[in-house]
Design a protein around this motif. Structure first.
Motif, PDB file in Angstrom:
ATOM      1  N   LEU A  90      52.349  11.146   4.261  1.00 33.08           N
ATOM      2  CA  LEU A  90      51.410  11.629   5.237  1.00 33.08           C
ATOM      3  C   LEU A  90      52.057  12.183   6.366  1.00 33.08           C
ATOM      4  O   LEU A  90      52.043  13.271   7.011  1.00 33.08           O
ATOM      5  CB  LEU A  90      50.356  10.638   5.727  1.00 33.08           C
ATOM      6  N   LYS A  91      53.055  11.291   6.860  1.00 34.17           N
ATOM      7  CA  LYS A  91      53.892  11.782   8.008  1.00 34.17           C
ATOM      8  C   LYS A  91      54.825  13.139   7.941  1.00 34.17           C
ATOM      9  O   LYS A  91      54.931  13.871   8.492  1.00 34.17           O
ATOM     10  CB  LYS A  91      54.765  10.767   8.706  1.00 34.17           C
ATOM     11  N   THR A  92      55.193  12.944   6.502  1.00 38.29           N
ATOM     12  CA  THR A  92      56.081  14.180   6.268  1.00 38.29           C
ATOM     13  C   THR A  92      55.085  15.536   5.967  1.00 38.29           C
ATOM     14  O   THR A  92      55.527  16.484   6.432  1.00 38.29           O
ATOM     15  CB  THR A  92      56.695  13.897   4.841  1.00 38.29           C
TER      16      THR A  92
ATOM     17  N   MET B 256      47.669  13.287  12.250  1.00 34.34           N
ATOM     18  CA  MET B 256      46.255  12.970  11.419  1.00 34.34           C
ATOM     19  C   MET B 256      45.422  12.102  12.084  1.00 34.34           C
ATOM     20  O   MET B 256      46.014  11.385  12.853  1.00 34.34           O
ATOM     21  CB  MET B 256      46.689  12.427  10.155  1.00 34.34           C
ATOM     22  N   ILE B 257      43.952  12.354  11.900  1.00 31.98           N
ATOM     23  CA  ILE B 257      43.116  11.170  12.304  1.00 31.98           C
ATOM     24  C   ILE B 257      42.478  10.821  11.125  1.00 31.98           C
ATOM     25  O   ILE B 257      42.206  11.602  10.172  1.00 31.98           O
ATOM     26  CB  ILE B 257      42.028  11.914  13.416  1.00 31.98           C
ATOM     27  N   THR B 258      41.789   9.694  11.077  1.00 31.83           N
ATOM     28  CA  THR B 258      41.120   9.052  10.044  1.00 31.83           C
ATOM     29  C   THR B 258      39.563   9.003  10.509  1.00 31.83           C
ATOM     30  O   THR B 258      39.303   8.683  11.490  1.00 31.83           O
ATOM     31  CB  THR B 258      41.504   7.528   9.577  1.00 31.83           C
ATOM     32  N   ILE B 259      38.738   9.216   9.402  1.00 29.30           N
ATOM     33  CA  ILE B 259      37.133   9.212   9.721  1.00 29.30           C
ATOM     34  C   ILE B 259      36.716   8.342   8.509  1.00 29.30           C
ATOM     35  O   ILE B 259      36.981   8.504   7.485  1.00 29.30           O
ATOM     36  CB  ILE B 259      36.529  10.519   9.468  1.00 29.30           C
ATOM     37  N   PRO B 260      35.912   7.378   8.974  1.00 35.03           N
ATOM     38  CA  PRO B 260      35.311   6.466   8.028  1.00 35.03           C
ATOM     39  C   PRO B 260      34.419   6.936   7.069  1.00 35.03           C
ATOM     40  O   PRO B 260      33.631   7.817   7.794  1.00 35.03           O
ATOM     41  CB  PRO B 260      34.773   5.469   8.985  1.00 35.03           C
ATOM     42  N   ILE B 261      34.242   6.577   6.083  1.00 37.43           N
ATOM     43  CA  ILE B 261      33.212   7.126   5.031  1.00 37.43           C
ATOM     44  C   ILE B 261      31.768   6.920   5.650  1.00 37.43           C
ATOM     45  O   ILE B 261      30.893   7.861   5.597  1.00 37.43           O
ATOM     46  CB  ILE B 261      33.449   6.694   3.575  1.00 37.43           C
ATOM     47  N   THR B 262      31.523   5.932   6.193  1.00 42.73           N
ATOM     48  CA  THR B 262      30.318   5.654   6.761  1.00 42.73           C
ATOM     49  C   THR B 262      29.765   6.723   7.723  1.00 42.73           C
ATOM     50  O   THR B 262      28.676   7.135   8.055  1.00 42.73           O
ATOM     51  CB  THR B 262      30.095   4.204   7.450  1.00 42.73           C
ATOM     52  N   ALA B 263      30.869   6.976   8.665  1.00 43.57           N
ATOM     53  CA  ALA B 263      30.592   8.261   9.854  1.00 43.57           C
ATOM     54  C   ALA B 263      30.487   9.443   9.123  1.00 43.57           C
ATOM     55  O   ALA B 263      29.345  10.175   9.535  1.00 43.57           O
ATOM     56  CB  ALA B 263      31.920   8.488  10.426  1.00 43.57           C
TER      57      ALA B 263
ATOM     58  N   HIS C  40      38.046  24.493   4.565  1.00 39.80           N
ATOM     59  CA  HIS C  40      39.077  24.371   5.746  1.00 39.80           C
ATOM     60  C   HIS C  40      40.171  23.441   5.478  1.00 39.80           C
ATOM     61  O   HIS C  40      41.281  23.913   5.911  1.00 39.80           O
ATOM     62  CB  HIS C  40      38.370  24.416   6.972  1.00 39.80           C
ATOM     63  N   ASN C  41      39.777  22.473   5.140  1.00 39.67           N
ATOM     64  CA  ASN C  41      40.763  21.247   4.801  1.00 39.67           C
ATOM     65  C   ASN C  41      41.625  21.971   3.661  1.00 39.67           C
ATOM     66  O   ASN C  41      43.000  21.795   3.698  1.00 39.67           O
ATOM     67  CB  ASN C  41      40.118  20.079   4.398  1.00 39.67           C
ATOM     68  N   GLY C  42      41.260  22.392   2.811  1.00 36.43           N
ATOM     69  CA  GLY C  42      41.933  22.836   1.591  1.00 36.43           C
ATOM     70  C   GLY C  42      42.833  23.905   1.916  1.00 36.43           C
ATOM     71  O   GLY C  42      43.854  24.246   1.631  1.00 36.43           O
ATOM     72  N   VAL C  43      42.236  24.925   2.899  1.00 38.34           N
ATOM     73  CA  VAL C  43      43.139  25.848   3.177  1.00 38.34           C
ATOM     74  C   VAL C  43      44.165  25.491   4.053  1.00 38.34           C
ATOM     75  O   VAL C  43      45.428  26.131   3.664  1.00 38.34           O
ATOM     76  CB  VAL C  43      42.287  26.864   4.031  1.00 38.34           C
ATOM     77  N   SER C  44      44.033  24.381   4.901  1.00 38.73           N
ATOM     78  CA  SER C  44      45.241  24.097   5.992  1.00 38.73           C
ATOM     79  C   SER C  44      46.113  23.248   5.099  1.00 38.73           C
ATOM     80  O   SER C  44      47.442  23.558   5.309  1.00 38.73           O
ATOM     81  CB  SER C  44      44.498  22.888   6.882  1.00 38.73           C
ATOM     82  N   ASP C  45      45.701  22.642   4.039  1.00 39.83           N
ATOM     83  CA  ASP C  45      46.624  21.800   3.135  1.00 39.83           C
ATOM     84  C   ASP C  45      47.555  22.860   2.240  1.00 39.83           C
ATOM     85  O   ASP C  45      48.573  22.498   1.838  1.00 39.83           O
ATOM     86  CB  ASP C  45      46.065  20.887   2.202  1.00 39.83           C
TER      87      ASP C  45
ATOM     88  N   HIS D 259      44.680  11.914   0.650  1.00 36.31           N
ATOM     89  CA  HIS D 259      43.617  11.886   1.848  1.00 36.31           C
ATOM     90  C   HIS D 259      42.507  10.479   1.647  1.00 36.31           C
ATOM     91  O   HIS D 259      41.764  10.435   2.332  1.00 36.31           O
ATOM     92  CB  HIS D 259      42.694  13.072   1.772  1.00 36.31           C
ATOM     93  N   GLY D 260      42.584  10.189   0.238  1.00 34.21           N
ATOM     94  CA  GLY D 260      41.618   9.174  -0.249  1.00 34.21           C
ATOM     95  C   GLY D 260      40.421   9.565  -0.519  1.00 34.21           C
ATOM     96  O   GLY D 260      39.547   8.731  -0.667  1.00 34.21           O
ATOM     97  N   TYR D 261      40.211  10.986  -0.881  1.00 29.78           N
ATOM     98  CA  TYR D 261      38.957  11.488  -1.225  1.00 29.78           C
ATOM     99  C   TYR D 261      38.466  10.713  -2.589  1.00 29.78           C
ATOM    100  O   TYR D 261      37.471  10.851  -3.154  1.00 29.78           O
ATOM    101  CB  TYR D 261      39.030  13.041  -1.580  1.00 29.78           C
ATOM    102  N   LEU D 262      39.461  10.596  -3.375  1.00 33.04           N
ATOM    103  CA  LEU D 262      39.403  10.156  -5.096  1.00 33.04           C
ATOM    104  C   LEU D 262      40.450   9.101  -5.228  1.00 33.04           C
ATOM    105  O   LEU D 262      41.573   8.952  -4.532  1.00 33.04           O
ATOM    106  CB  LEU D 262      39.718  11.291  -5.762  1.00 33.04           C
ATOM    107  N   ASP D 263      40.114   8.314  -6.351  1.00 34.74           N
ATOM    108  CA  ASP D 263      41.070   7.311  -6.352  1.00 34.74           C
ATOM    109  C   ASP D 263      42.185   7.831  -7.560  1.00 34.74           C
ATOM    110  O   ASP D 263      43.524   7.474  -7.690  1.00 34.74           O
ATOM    111  CB  ASP D 263      40.264   6.159  -7.337  1.00 34.74           C
ATOM    112  N   TYR D 264      41.617   8.754  -8.369  1.00 37.62           N
ATOM    113  CA  TYR D 264      42.415   9.621  -9.599  1.00 37.62           C
ATOM    114  C   TYR D 264      41.876  10.830  -9.874  1.00 37.62           C
ATOM    115  O   TYR D 264      40.587  11.155  -9.891  1.00 37.62           O
ATOM    116  CB  TYR D 264      42.507   8.627 -10.708  1.00 37.62           C
ATOM    117  N   VAL D 265      42.690  11.751 -10.012  1.00 40.72           N
ATOM    118  CA  VAL D 265      42.377  13.333 -10.258  1.00 40.72           C
ATOM    119  C   VAL D 265      43.267  13.445 -11.590  1.00 40.72           C
ATOM    120  O   VAL D 265      44.518  13.399 -11.439  1.00 40.72           O
ATOM    121  CB  VAL D 265      42.738  14.265  -9.215  1.00 40.72           C
ATOM    122  N   ARG D 266      42.554  14.099 -12.563  1.00 43.97           N
ATOM    123  CA  ARG D 266      43.065  14.686 -14.021  1.00 43.97           C
ATOM    124  C   ARG D 266      42.863  15.996 -14.267  1.00 43.97           C
ATOM    125  O   ARG D 266      41.663  16.504 -14.369  1.00 43.97           O
ATOM    126  CB  ARG D 266      42.842  13.600 -15.119  1.00 43.97           C
ATOM    127  N   ILE D 267      44.232  16.514 -14.435  1.00 42.43           N
ATOM    128  CA  ILE D 267      43.940  18.103 -14.634  1.00 42.43           C
ATOM    129  C   ILE D 267      43.758  17.960 -16.018  1.00 42.43           C
ATOM    130  O   ILE D 267      44.879  17.599 -17.111  1.00 42.43           O
ATOM    131  CB  ILE D 267      45.045  18.903 -14.336  1.00 42.43           C
TER     132      ILE D 267
END
Length: 611
Positions: free
Chosen positions: A22-24, A29-36, A63-68, A94-102
């Motif tokens: 993440l630092k690289t 970055m800031i973190t936002i709880p899912i509940t928020a 916008h997040n995707g464009v930035s990344d 980002h913690g959006y998902l546990d696993y992604v498979r193409i």
């Protein structure tokens, strides 16, 4: 030690521990709880609605995707596949998902990207949703779809639209999405693409306010027209005044027609040179006649039946707006009320007149009462009158149906007579339609009586198809108290009816008219059969009948008869002898000869023999 991005491989970042990766990848970055995030989604849904809230989170993810995507391109990468594979890694980072498979990357025959199929496991948006213990009817991973679309569009440098096809929130095991270049989506694009378009609520509110102002102006104008129409209605003005008000208010040419498509009222500018019978409609409808001409038509209902149409005429390619739809509906309602009032007035007047005619025919009024009532009903007792009785062949023995059709026929004939300004009473008696006509009003409109009657029968036949109509016509009397005799005359004319003729005049009958006034027609038939029945049996070519008729017409004189029919005296004597023998009568017996002559005239009147 500072890491230079241009010297670092993109694939190496995801080999690092999460915090170091993440630092690289990110400077901060800031973190936002899912509940928020979930609370924000609920609040937005309450404030701006579910559809708009969905669009906000899709664009947030975008916008997040464009930035990344922009950041990913600053690292070293060898192929387009490196950039595509980095997307799922960043998703998980980002913690959006546990696993992604193409699951699949598909290219078309030209080597161009066609689609990318991806599976998502344990989406953060689904995890929070499922705590409600309900399933969704639609996919809910809006942020993830926006992120994937923004990221892929940036790294591949072309618009990529991502659509979730299966969602765990709907009950599936995991979520599935398809990523397709925007130009290859086709018709489905319109349903999804609008969520990616940023819109201003202020702008939308301005647009809504402008629409509301237009609608308010329309309502105000409609109300003003409605007020004017009600004013004309209460002043008991007819349809023409309604047409005038509508034309003055809208500037649109307008006309109103009845159920038979005859114009009842129109503005001065209207010329109807097209067939209205093919333009029936049971709702308000705009009909294009040509590129330049159109009609906004609405039916006029009365007693749940269409009794006419109200129509705006549009020329020069113009089309109706919402205001004109509202106005013509008001016009239809007002016209319906006017027609209802007129219908009540006409029916009341007709019922009074029908009762009056019934009282005359049944002899229930003395002369003083008759004359007084006649003046009240606009019938001069000392004017001339004649009568028309119409009989129709009724193929349906159902008496209730017969009465129903007769009432409809009475209304139709009344309408035709009113249009021609003929003062008359139309009623029914013994299953026949009777029409008493004021001869003075008839003379002002028509000269040829037979032409008028034939046209009347033709109109009835057109209106009530598959039925045959026959008319018996009386003579003319000089006072209204002689009307009962007219009815008897019309019945006599109908009894002498020739099936090949539609109109039968009482005055065309000879002395046999006395026979036709016998109420029981069976007696007439028995008389005819007794007098000439045997002659009809033996005289197949009517030679004897023609001879006998000529003999009587020439004063029972043999010489005159022989000359009239170009026959020898001996031949004539033979035929007369044959007739005398067949009928068993003495041709010198005036009484017997006259009876046979009367019977032949009855047959002649009925068209059963031709003299």
């Amino acid at each position: 030690m500072e890491i230079k991005r241009e010297d670092t491989k993109l694939t190496d970042i995801f080999e690092l521990p999460k915090d170091e990766a993440l630092k690289t990848f990110y400077e901060r970055m800031i973190t936002i709880p899912i509940t928020a995030i979930e609370s924000l989604k609920q609040e937005l849904t309450t404030m701006v609605g579910e559809e708009r809230s969905k669009g906000i989170f899709i664009r947030y993810g975008w916008h997040n995707g464009v930035s990344d995507g922009q950041t990913a391109k600053t690292f070293q990468w060898e192929s387009e596949r490196d950039l595509i594979n980095a997307g799922p890694e960043l998703h998980m980072l980002h913690g959006y998902l546990d696993y992604v498979r193409i699951d699949d990357i598909d290219y078309d025959e030209a080597g161009d990207l066609a689609s990318i199929d991806v599976s998502w496991f344990n989406s953060f948006e689904v995890e929070k949703f499922l705590k409600s213990e309900n399933y969704s009817e639609e996919p809910i991973c809006h942020t993830l779809c926006g992120y994937a679309s923004g990221y892929l569009s940036t790294v591949l440098e072309r618009p990529i639209l991502v659509k979730e096809t299966k969602c765990r929130a709907m009950g599936y095991d995991h979520c599935e999405v398809v990523c397709i270049p925007m130009e290859k989506w086709g018709d489905e694009l319109e349903n999804e693409y609008h969520y990616y378009q940023s819109t201003s609520m202020i702008q939308e509110l301005d647009e809504v306010t402008a629409k509301l102002k237009v609608e308010r102006d329309h309502l105000n104008k409609t109300y003003e027209i409605h007020r004017r129409l009600i004013k004309e209605l209460l002043s008991k003005q007819g349809l023409q005044r309604i047409v005038n008000v509508l034309y003055q208010s809208t500037g649109r040419p307008i006309f109103i027609e009845n159920e038979d498509h005859k114009l009842m009222a129109k503005s001065d500018e209207v010329t109807v040179d097209f067939d209205l019978e093919d333009l029936n409609t049971d709702t308000t409808n705009f009909i294009k006649l040509s590129e330049d001409t159109g009609l906004l038509r609405t039916p006029i209902y009365l007693e749940q039946q269409i009794k006419g149409y109200c129509t705006f005429l549009f020329e020069n390619g113009s089309t109706p707006n919402n205001l004109e739809y509202m106005i013509i509906d008001q016009a239809s309602i007002t016209s319906s009320i006017i027609l209802l009032n007129e219908n009540i007035k006409i029916n009341t007047e007709q019922n009074i007149r029908r009762g009056f005619l019934s009282d005359i025919l049944d002899g229930r009024m003395d002369q003083e009462e008759l004359y007084k009532t006649a003046y009240y009903l606009n019938f001069n007792p000392n004017d001339s009158y004649w009568m028309l009785t119409i009989e129709r062949e009724n193929e349906n023995p159902d008496m209730s149906r017969k009465i129903e059709v007769n009432e409809a026929l009475i209304n139709h004939i009344n309408s035709l007579l009113r249009e021609r300004y003929i003062n008359a009473i139309v009623s029914q008696k013994s299953g026949k339609i009777i029409v008493l006509i004021d001869h003075a009003s008839f003379k002002e409109v028509y000269v040829n009586q037979l032409r008028f009657i034939k046209q009347l029968i033709k109109d009835c036949s057109r209106r009530f198809s598959k039925q045959a109509f026959y008319a018996g016509v009386s003579s003319c009397v000089q006072t209204i108290d002689q009307v009962p005799a007219l009815y008897d005359e019309t019945l006599a004319a109908l009894k002498a009816r020739n099936p090949n003729e539609k109109v039968h005049y009482f005055e065309d009958l000879g002395i046999e008219s006395l026979l036709f006034q016998i109420p029981d027609e069976t007696l007439i038939n028995r008389f005819v059969d007794k007098q000439v029945g045997e002659l009809l049996e033996v005289d197949k070519n009517d030679d004897l009948i023609q001879t006998f008729y000529a003999y009587v017409e020439n004063g029972v004189n043999i010489n005159n008869t022989a000359k009239a029919i170009s026959m020898s005296i001996s031949g004539l004597r033979y035929r007369l002898s044959k007739i005398s023998e067949t009928l068993d009568i003495d041709l010198d017996d005036t009484k017997s000869v006259f009876s046979v002559y009367m019977a032949l005239n009855v047959l002649k009147a009925k068209g059963r023999i031709s003299i």
